[in-house]
Design an enzyme around this catalytic site. Structure first.
Site, PDB file in Angstrom:
ATOM      1  N   LEU A   1       0.810  -1.212   0.000  1.00  0.00           N
ATOM      2  CA  LEU A   1       0.000   0.000   0.000  1.00  0.00           C
ATOM      3  C   LEU A   1       0.847   1.267   0.000  1.00  0.00           C
ATOM      4  CD1 LEU A   1      -2.810  -0.932   2.553  1.00  0.00           C
ATOM      5  CD2 LEU A   1      -3.048  -0.658   0.083  1.00  0.00           C
ATOM      6  N   GLY A   2       1.961   1.248   0.703  1.00  0.00           N
ATOM      7  CA  GLY A   2       2.785   2.451   0.772  1.00  0.00           C
ATOM      8  C   GLY A   2       3.960   2.232   1.694  1.00  0.00           C
TER       9      GLY A   2
ATOM     10  N   GLY B   1       7.064   4.653   4.172  1.00  0.00           N
ATOM     11  CA  GLY B   1       7.431   5.976   4.642  1.00  0.00           C
ATOM     12  C   GLY B   1       8.445   5.920   5.753  1.00  0.00           C
ATOM     13  N   GLY B   2       8.481   6.977   6.555  1.00  0.00           N
ATOM     14  CA  GLY B   2       9.509   7.124   7.569  1.00  0.00           C
ATOM     15  C   GLY B   2       9.426   6.114   8.683  1.00  0.00           C
ATOM     16  N   MET B   3       8.240   5.539   8.943  1.00  0.00           N
ATOM     17  CA  MET B   3       8.093   4.600  10.044  1.00  0.00           C
ATOM     18  C   MET B   3       8.135   3.135   9.612  1.00  0.00           C
ATOM     19  SD  MET B   3       8.001   6.578  12.527  1.00  0.00           S
ATOM     20  CE  MET B   3       7.845   8.342  12.667  1.00  0.00           C
TER      21      MET B   3
ATOM     22  N   ASP C   1      -1.842  13.861  15.298  1.00  0.00           N
ATOM     23  CA  ASP C   1      -1.840  14.218  13.875  1.00  0.00           C
ATOM     24  C   ASP C   1      -3.230  14.035  13.275  1.00  0.00           C
ATOM     25  OD1 ASP C   1      -0.724  15.189  11.557  1.00  0.00           O
ATOM     26  OD2 ASP C   1       0.018  13.247  10.878  1.00  0.00           O
TER      27      ASP C   1
ATOM     28  N   VAL D   1       3.883  -0.653   4.473  1.00  0.00           N
ATOM     29  CA  VAL D   1       2.513  -1.093   4.705  1.00  0.00           C
ATOM     30  C   VAL D   1       2.069  -2.030   3.585  1.00  0.00           C
ATOM     31  CG1 VAL D   1       0.172  -0.351   5.211  1.00  0.00           C
ATOM     32  CG2 VAL D   1       2.074   1.159   5.741  1.00  0.00           C
TER      33      VAL D   1
END
Length: 658
Positions: free
Chosen positions: A21-22, A24-26, A138, A29
């Site tokens: 799905l994607g 990123g920084g963490m 957030d 997914v």
């Protein structure tokens, strides 16, 4: 959604992976399926974070806290392994679009009853989150999903864990965790956050839902300027329905102690039933069914199945390196603060060595719209057919019509050009005007240039084309390119224009509507009769022996809308404060200012004049109001009449220099 690569695992824990799905920084997914067929999202933490013991301990504690939340208004935790080589957590897959997609796209701002229902649902979810000892940190339109049953909050939990391995809530680069347009004042100042911070962010989300604009401006007007406004200025609630004012202002109190608690809001804000307009609910149902069907496929695995923990850890390490140097803080208009980005086409391709299911017809036309997931939740949103939602009742039923031969252009020729209308006042006495110039383009292009002029400001920007057919054109997200005075504008909200006749469009944005008519455009937008030097005409009923000591001139040059084409020049003597008479010595004050052209329809509309400091003396007062200009025939000659747009009053009258 992207297909799995050869390095990706095929399983993580008991979940079979379908695609990515994607990332990123963490972490990374994945979309996955449980053995019972439930669709889930699995987040695998990056190796560099997993290597930090303190992060692991906090991550484990907060996953346990999320499990206590129980999915009330959130996506429930369905499995986790915080002790694995690459820690992971699995969350229920929520088949619903983000609030940002719905409001910033084709549907537009929600009606007041739906906004109150949104407030009640989100407050209930936050009540459970806060009871579990968490602060979201957030909350923004991209992290609120709309489903048939109500709103869901995603993307929380990990951000708090990061605080223990960084510097008191800051990233290693000194950037705040969060999205600037939706932060609380205490978050902007880097203070310790409490549940009251989430309530402030909730207020900002409600303003966006009701108006299509964040209350303190977006990051494209300057991140630091936006954060300053959050900390010090009152919110811009232009266009907010009156029945929502008390609710929103309570949430947006600068003092955290003055805000209501989430529990109080959940108990006292009444939700409507149904909570969304019928057409939107029907579309959400169809979208959910379409997404779940798209994500399916036979559970086929070849002999090359790989171990989930090992493969995931390797992919996390690679992704971590790829995202080095990323700015934490996110896009104030909804980009994920932790770097989890939207993905592309939703067709799932199997990696080499795995049997590939036979594709179903029509799948290639589905596009994953938004993915916003950080360890606590995930979503993939598909757009139907031509890249936008096929809203029930929309003219054309989701089809598009090419405006001309330009490849990919969907804007009909009938819409091309400039259109203007009056939002407040009348055609001859406007207090607020709007203009949009439409060019060729495809969905996603900045095909609309808008200008909004009110009493004391002029705002100009570009709007994203969402869809167009023979009868209707829709613009979604916008950015600000010109703000007079500086920093006073927020991006234009969702705009919809519908054909009424070849020269008339009906314009709407949320609850606001107006009639737009064709207007002049191009490099010579100013009518020729207005171009030139105009001198002030003394009032015939006022006899002033010192009249020759005063001068007021208006200079209008030719050019396009958006350029500073109107100049004001004045000179007057220094006067005695008590008598008002000119002081001896004949000292004169000279002042000059310029105004940006904001409209060229039946009237010439200009924004507030900006002082030309190089040509002005210190005694000059800053100019304030927008104005409109027109020509009137008086005594056989043209007179330029200048009316202020902030209040009723007599116009200034000018004659053209010969």
């Amino acid at each position: 959604m992207e297909p799995l690569s050869a390095e990706d695992p095929v399983r993580i824990g008991p979940f079979r992976l379908l695609g990515r799905l994607g990332s990123g920084g963490m972490g990374r997914v994945y979309l996955a399926r449980s053995a019972g067929g439930r669709t889930v999202a699995v987040k695998v933490v990056h190796a560099e974070l997993a290597a930090q013991d303190e992060f692991r301990r906090r991550f484990a504690r907060e996953v346990a806290a999320l499990e206590k939340v129980g999915g009330a208004g959130t996506a429930p935790v369905l499995g986790s392994d915080t002790g694995a080589g690459a820690p992971w957590v699995a969350i229920a897959y929520v088949a619903g679009p983000p609030l940002r997609t719905v409001v910033g796209g084709e549907y537009g701002p929600l009606p007041p009853a739906s906004v109150r229902s949104l407030a009640a649902g989100l407050a209930g979810a936050l009540e459970h989150v806060h009871a579990a000892g968490l602060v979201h940190r957030d909350l923004k339109p991209a992290n609120v999903l709309l489903t048939v049953d109500g709103p869901r909050i995603i993307d929380f939990g990990i951000a708090r864990a990061v605080d223990t391995v960084t510097d008191g809530g800051l990233t290693s680069t000194g950037a705040l965790v969060g999205s600037p347009g939706y932060m609380s004042p205490e978050q902007v100042r880097g203070e310790r956050l409490t549940p009251a911070s989430d309530v402030f962010c909730l207020g900002s989300v409600l303003v966006y839902a009701a108006t299509g604009r964040p209350p303190f401006g977006a990051a494209d007007s300057g991140v630091h300027a936006t954060m300053f406004r959050i900390a010090h200025d009152e919110p811009d609630l232009t266009g907010l329905p009156a029945e929502l004012d008390e609710l929103v202002r309570g949430c947006l109190a600068k003092d955290p102690a003055a805000r209501p608690t989430a529990a109080h809001l959940a108990a006292h804000v009444e939700a409507a039933d149904p909570w969304l307009p019928a057409g939107l609910l029907a579309q959400l149902g169809r979208l959910a069914a379409r997404l779940l069907d798209e994500d399916g496929g036979p559970d086929q695995e070849g002999p090359t199945a790989r171990d989930g923990a090992t493969g995931a850890e390797g992919s996390a390490a690679r992704d971590g390196a790829a995202t080095e140097g990323r700015t934490t803080g996110g896009d104030a208009n909804g980009g994920d603060a932790n770097g989890d980005a939207p993905t592309g086409p939703a067709a799932v391709a199997e990696p080499p060595g795995r049997p590939r299911p036979r594709p179903r017809r029509g799948r290639r036309r589905l596009v994953a719209g938004v993915v916003a997931v950080v360890a606590a939740a995930a979503v993939a949103v598909a757009y139907a057919t031509a890249g936008h939602w096929d809203w029930p009742g929309r003219p054309g039923g989701g089809t598009t019509t090419a405006g001309d031969e330009q490849p990919g252009n969907v804007v009909p020729a009938a819409f091309l050009g400039a259109w203007e209308g009056v939002l407040k006042g009348t055609d001859t006495a406007p207090y607020e005007t709007a203009r949009i110039e439409i060019t060729k383009g495809r969905p996603g292009d900045k095909a609309g240039v808008y200008v909004h002029v009110a009493g004391e400001r002029l705002c100009m920007g570009r709007s994203t084309l969402v869809s167009a057919d023979d009868d209707t054109i829709v613009f979604g997200e916008s950015d600000v390119t010109t703000s007079v005075p500086a920093g006073r504008c927020t991006p234009a909200a969702h705009q919809k224009l519908t054909v009424r006749s070849p020269d008339v469009l009906q314009w709407s944005s949320g609850a606001a509507s107006a009639t737009f008519r064709r207007a002049r455009s191009g490099p010579e937008a100013v009518p020729a009769a207005l171009v030139g030097h105009w001198d002030d005409v003394p009032h015939p009923d006022v006899a002033d022996p010192n009249q020759d000591l005063y001068s007021h001139e208006v200079i209008i040059t030719q050019g396009p809308v958006g350029a500073p084409l109107v100049r004001f020049e004045q000179s007057f003597p220094l006067t005695d404060e008590e008598t008002g008479e000119p002081l001896p010595g004949g000292d004169t004050v000279n002042c000059a200012s310029t105004a940006v052209l904001g409209g060229a329809g039946t009237l010439l509309v200009v924004g507030p004049a900006t002082p030309d400091t190089a040509a002005s003396d210190r005694a000059c007062s800053p100019s304030g109001a927008s104005s409109n200009l027109r020509i009137q025939r008086v005594g056989g000659e043209d007179r330029l009449l200048l009316y202020g747009m902030d209040a009723d009053g007599e116009p200034g009258e000018f004659s053209k220099e010969k």
